[in-house]
Design a protein around this motif. Structure first.
Motif, PDB file in Angstrom:
ATOM      1  N   GLY A  35      34.728  42.080  34.999  1.00 27.91           N
ATOM      2  CA  GLY A  35      35.677  41.241  34.649  1.00 27.91           C
ATOM      3  C   GLY A  35      35.776  40.054  35.459  1.00 27.91           C
ATOM      4  O   GLY A  35      36.326  38.875  35.178  1.00 27.91           O
ATOM      5  N   HIS A 143      39.124  35.780  37.448  1.00 32.31           N
ATOM      6  CA  HIS A 143      39.092  37.093  36.624  1.00 32.31           C
ATOM      7  C   HIS A 143      40.368  36.816  35.667  1.00 32.31           C
ATOM      8  O   HIS A 143      41.266  36.205  36.119  1.00 32.31           O
ATOM      9  N   PRO A 144      40.019  37.293  34.346  1.00 30.74           N
ATOM     10  CA  PRO A 144      41.199  36.821  33.649  1.00 30.74           C
ATOM     11  C   PRO A 144      42.675  37.208  34.007  1.00 30.74           C
ATOM     12  O   PRO A 144      43.573  36.702  33.319  1.00 30.74           O
ATOM     13  N   ASN A 145      42.621  38.150  34.696  1.00 35.50           N
ATOM     14  CA  ASN A 145      43.852  38.888  35.114  1.00 35.50           C
ATOM     15  C   ASN A 145      44.505  38.253  36.352  1.00 35.50           C
ATOM     16  O   ASN A 145      45.643  38.542  37.037  1.00 35.50           O
ATOM     17  N   PRO A 180      47.927  45.071  36.309  1.00 36.69           N
ATOM     18  CA  PRO A 180      49.079  44.366  35.759  1.00 36.69           C
ATOM     19  C   PRO A 180      50.314  44.394  36.540  1.00 36.69           C
ATOM     20  O   PRO A 180      50.859  43.311  36.655  1.00 36.69           O
TER      21      PRO A 180
HETATM   22  C1  LIG Z   1      43.688  42.561  32.117  1.00 32.84           C
HETATM   23  O1  LIG Z   1      44.857  43.284  32.002  1.00 32.84           O
HETATM   24  C2  LIG Z   1      45.172  43.644  30.877  1.00 32.84           C
HETATM   25  C3  LIG Z   1      46.352  44.449  30.368  1.00 32.84           C
HETATM   26  O2  LIG Z   1      46.565  45.406  31.258  1.00 32.84           O
HETATM   27  C4  LIG Z   1      43.876  45.073  30.417  1.00 32.84           C
HETATM   28  O3  LIG Z   1      44.057  45.640  29.107  1.00 32.84           O
HETATM   29  C5  LIG Z   1      42.443  44.324  30.400  1.00 32.84           C
HETATM   30  O4  LIG Z   1      41.750  45.086  30.675  1.00 32.84           O
HETATM   31  C6  LIG Z   1      42.452  43.237  32.011  1.00 32.84           C
HETATM   32  N1  LIG Z   1      41.214  42.869  31.826  1.00 32.84           N
HETATM   33  C7  LIG Z   1      40.239  42.907  32.418  1.00 32.84           C
HETATM   34  C8  LIG Z   1      39.006  42.012  32.302  1.00 32.84           C
HETATM   35  O5  LIG Z   1      40.131  43.945  33.680  1.00 32.84           O
END
Ligand SMILES: *[C@@H]1O[C@H](CO)[C@@H](O)[C@H](O)[C@H]1NC(C)=O
Length: 235
Positions: A35, A143-145, A180
């Motif tokens: 990620g 990282h996207p999150n 999250p």
């Molecule tokens: C980012 O968060 C979402 C929602 O919880 C999750 O499904 C996704 O796998 C996460 N992305 C990464 C790259 O970890």
């Protein structure tokens, strides 16, 4: 007055680079965690605050003692440790204090003590100085999150004189995998402030560690959401 100070600082940074021959690898990460994406070198002049975990004088002794305190039949069984007993095991040895202080002053660093027993310090230095002192290569990772990029290095070394005295240097090669839950700063803050209040079971009158207190602390530690304090995003 500014000129001699500048000369002193540049002399010190040359001295720091000159000692690079005796660097010993401390941590290395072969690949990025899933990620994360590399965004290039961290700006050389950006300031970085590192936490330094110094080596406790006898952490193995503490582990042995805790095992014997909890083993029926041992002479220490149920002889709970006081805070001072624990401190005697975790406090730093004078040679560790001396080694880190000499390193800090030779490199113009001003460590702040950030834990009750003095075993955690923080130092603030530029990316370029951290790169030289720890043979690192600080880069930025997204990282996207995660809203703010992380500054990390995939390899970090220690000068020989700190070997055996520095156990942890953070953040360097450790990446927190975001959840999250932690992405919400309001939630993270309230969880963080709750952690600073000791559980009721740890507030005994005799300053002792009781089984109920340990149980509470350990069930907290086992909560997967608590394993990675969101300190990276508060920097
Ligand atoms: C980012 O968060 C979402 C929602 O919880 C999750 O499904 C996704 O796998 C996460 N992305 C990464 C790259 O970890």
């Amino acid at each position: 007055m500014a000129f001699p100070k500048f000369k002193l600082l540049s002399f010190l940074s040359i001295a720091g680079v000159a000692s690079a021959s005796s660097m010993i690898r401390h941590k290395r990460r072969a690949a990025l965690p899933v990620g994360f994406t590399r965004q290039g070198a961290a700006p050389a002049s950006e300031m970085l605050t590192l936490r330094v975990g110094l080596t406790s004088n006898n952490i193995n002794g503490l582990q042995d003692r805790l095992v014997s305190v909890s083993t029926p039949g041992s002479t220490d069984f149920h002889q709970w440790l006081s805070m001072d007993d624990v401190k005697a095991y975790v406090q730093l040895s004078p040679s560790t204090i001396d080694a880190f202080n000499s390193f800090a002053s030779a490199n113009g660093l001003q460590p702040n003590v950030v834990s009750p027993n003095g075993d955690w310090l923080s130092i603030t230095l530029s990316i370029s100085q951290a790169t030289a002192l720890f043979a690192a290569n600080f880069e930025q990772f997204t990282h996207p999150n995660i809203t703010t990029p992380l500054t990390r290095t995939l390899s970090v070394s220690l000068p020989e004189e700190l070997i055996g005295h520095v156990e942890v240097l953070h953040p360097t090669t450790a990446f927190n995998t975001p959840t999250p839950r932690l992405a919400s700063s309001r939630t993270a803050r309230s969880r963080l402030s709750r952690r600073t209040i000791p559980p009721d079971s740890c507030l005994g009158p005799e300053d002792t560690i009781t089984p109920a207190c340990l149980q509470t602390l350990y069930s907290h530690a086992c909560d997967p959401d608590e394993q990675h304090p969101p300190s990276d995003r508060i920097r």
